[in-house]
Motif scaffolding. Sequence first.
Motif, PDB file in Angstrom:
ATOM      1  N   ASP A 223       0.831  -1.208   0.000  1.00 21.92           N
ATOM      2  CA  ASP A 223       0.000   0.000   0.000  1.00 21.92           C
ATOM      3  C   ASP A 223       0.865   1.258   0.000  1.00 21.92           C
ATOM      4  O   ASP A 223       0.566   2.237  -0.701  1.00 21.92           O
ATOM      5  N   GLU A 224       1.934   1.229   0.806  1.00 18.53           N
ATOM      6  CA  GLU A 224       2.803   2.405   0.892  1.00 18.53           C
ATOM      7  C   GLU A 224       3.506   2.669  -0.438  1.00 18.53           C
ATOM      8  O   GLU A 224       3.639   3.815  -0.873  1.00 18.53           O
ATOM      9  N   ILE A 225       3.938   1.602  -1.093  1.00 20.04           N
ATOM     10  CA  ILE A 225       4.582   1.761  -2.403  1.00 20.04           C
ATOM     11  C   ILE A 225       3.579   2.313  -3.420  1.00 20.04           C
ATOM     12  O   ILE A 225       3.900   3.208  -4.214  1.00 20.04           O
ATOM     13  N   GLY A 226       2.345   1.780  -3.376  1.00 15.28           N
ATOM     14  CA  GLY A 226       1.320   2.275  -4.290  1.00 15.28           C
ATOM     15  C   GLY A 226       1.032   3.748  -4.062  1.00 15.28           C
ATOM     16  O   GLY A 226       0.844   4.513  -5.024  1.00 15.28           O
ATOM     17  N   TRP A 227       1.023   4.175  -2.788  1.00 11.93           N
ATOM     18  CA  TRP A 227       0.777   5.586  -2.479  1.00 11.93           C
ATOM     19  C   TRP A 227       1.949   6.447  -2.947  1.00 11.93           C
ATOM     20  O   TRP A 227       1.759   7.536  -3.486  1.00 11.93           O
ATOM     21  N   MET A 228       3.178   5.935  -2.752  1.00  8.50           N
ATOM     22  CA  MET A 228       4.374   6.678  -3.173  1.00  8.50           C
ATOM     23  C   MET A 228       4.380   6.886  -4.694  1.00  8.50           C
ATOM     24  O   MET A 228       4.779   7.945  -5.188  1.00  8.50           O
ATOM     25  N   LYS A 229       3.927   5.895  -5.426  1.00 10.28           N
ATOM     26  CA  LYS A 229       3.938   6.001  -6.887  1.00 10.28           C
ATOM     27  C   LYS A 229       2.972   7.065  -7.388  1.00 10.28           C
ATOM     28  O   LYS A 229       3.135   7.580  -8.498  1.00 10.28           O
ATOM     29  N   LYS A 230       1.956   7.373  -6.582  1.00 12.32           N
ATOM     30  CA  LYS A 230       1.006   8.402  -6.978  1.00 12.32           C
ATOM     31  C   LYS A 230       1.566   9.810  -6.778  1.00 12.32           C
ATOM     32  O   LYS A 230       1.034  10.767  -7.336  1.00 12.32           O
ATOM     33  N   LEU A 231       2.610   9.934  -5.930  1.00  9.48           N
ATOM     34  CA  LEU A 231       3.179  11.246  -5.655  1.00  9.48           C
ATOM     35  C   LEU A 231       4.033  11.741  -6.811  1.00  9.48           C
ATOM     36  O   LEU A 231       4.606  10.945  -7.565  1.00  9.48           O
TER      37      LEU A 231
END
Length: 727
Positions: A245-253
Amino acid sequence: MAMEIGGLLTSAGINIGLAALFLLMYSVFSKQPNNAGVYFGRDLLRQRKLNKLRERTLESFIPSVGWIVRAWRFTEAEVLETAGLDALVFLRVFNLSTKLFAICACLGAILAPLYYTVKHDSPSQIYTESFDHFTILNLNHGSKRYWVIFGSVYFISFCAYILLYLEYSSITKKRLEYLHNARPQPDQFSVLVRAIPKPSEGKSHSDMVEEFFTEYHPGSYTSHQMIYNAGHIESMIHKFELLQDEIGWMKKLDPSKRKPKRAGLCGLYGPKIDPIERLTAKLEDLHGKIRQAQHDVLHKNKEIPAAVVTFRNRRGAAVAAQSQQAENPMSWVTEWAPEPRDVYWPNLSVSFSQLWIRQIFVGVLVFLTTILYTIPNAFVQGVGNINILKNWKYMPKIVVVILDFPGVAWFVEGYLSTLLLAALLYFIPPMLLALSQLEGPSSKSNQERNAAAKFFYFLAGPVFFIQVLSASVLDEVEFLTDPAEIPLRLASDIPRQATFFMSYIMTTGWAGFPLEILQIGLLILNMLKRHTLKEDSNHPELELYSLPYYRVIPQLLLFILVGLVYAVIAPLLPPFLLVYFALGYVVFKNQIMHVYEPAYETGGQYWPQVHNRIVAALFLMQITFVGIFQTSMSTRVSALVVPLPILTILYYQYCLKRFYPVFVRFSVESTTKKDAEDERKGMKDEITKCLEKAYLHPALHPVELTRRASDSNTDPLLPSADSSSMA
């Protein structure tokens, strides 16, 4: 001291105002596209077209009642297909209650004037009078009007018998139809086996299961799946998913907002690397540890003495699940396996011999909690009595002065006490659910049914009886030690608390149901995600929740209990319940169709619990009137009411023998017919496929580094009614 009618009207005004506000807010918020994940999660999950959502125009901010019409038009067949039989049974409790209290309300139109006109010729200054003038307390001792009361008690009792019998019969038929139409599911062919004896040297528990069922069920046994203690892997998988989840959120930044950190300890030294690279490295390392742990569990004999055994047909599973397997009833204990999504895996590792110890321990904890709850409940009673507040020696003088202001006493007595009680009860259901999990049931549905039973007893004890009796704990103990005094005590104390329960009905229902449909918690969370985490409002990550039966059903049963007991004693109370159940029916029908996603399907197994509690409420009403007639007329007249409790017991025993077995067992007749039908349709391959690894511990399934679209919490838990579980 009975509440003045002015206090009741104050409570009604506040709750009606809050209800209108919440419903208007829902009507507007539900039209906003950004809130689709909150109010139409199930529709988004199934990719249904949402015609009711509009762009931000003036029309989208105009309140409407169209959602009520749409919710009302959903048929039982649509509810059954979309949400399952459990949801349909839940809605039918509202429907049954509405019918019952509509009858009581019509009867109240006769009884209320009958009580009031004993000492009043005109309704002048009615708002300043005590509500007792509209209850049975207003009748004179030995009044001939008690014969109307006598006939009313019999009338309501027989109406309740008829409605309950018809409902039990109808739901039983629907359960049988539901099971007959169900497609093959793993739990229909599987049995949970616990208390497997200790294997001899050189053998494993798996060997023991294979030998036992091959010998004693040779014609139907096919295979088994051992249960493993894999709790430590579950925690690792949870960390793994959080990293994903954290990686997925980081990719959106935006790349400019991802500040590189040094690779060394706490970011103090080493080369700077992108956060995504660092998290990906941690993810790969954890992935390797999970795979190794899974290998160790499966190949180093870490099985526990429990297994899920599968059979060639439903008939074989029914014979194994519903019979004693060994001469020692404490070994080879079998029961129907829960459907795979309903299994509560941590409890399968609990030794069968520990279950009864856990049940005793939890029972003691629940009893102590109930006793301790009488302290804050006594405080709520004190708040609801303005004289007690004024005379309390620690009460500041300024507060006493404020209490004398016009309308303040009505607000405190009519609304504040019930609001405090509702707030105190809010945290009880989650606590009881946690205790039910501690007891050791193997399924989530069993845990919730146990928690629902505990919560009802909790409501019937501290909330109903202590509120009604309004005495010290020592007085109650003395009262309970003399059973002969129970009807007399109930007869004298119950009528005086009618207004409190009316106000409580309005606080938890009239204002509570609109608050339920508003989903204020999820609405705030959705706003935070959109504005803080910058989540894409057009493609929201859905977090669907199941309907909390264990919290809602006991509340419904409490008000059915209150309604039956007060239907004749305080005839103005049933109309309040009529609004409560009608509003609740519409609200929860809307929620079931658009918001809540079923977490399990039991085929309507909540209904026997609901039925039995309603019968108990009916019995309590009849016992109360035995006391009322004994104190107000004569022992001879009181004896004429005694047949009613006896009839109630006979009715309960009949239903226990005629209908209840359908909800706990599967007949050889029905399972054999279903097996023959599947064979005729050539569904053997589908059956074999549904049994493959169905009961392998979730922590032992392969873990993928890249999350697939279907590996989210948006997967439908109940594909359709015809593909739901048999058990």
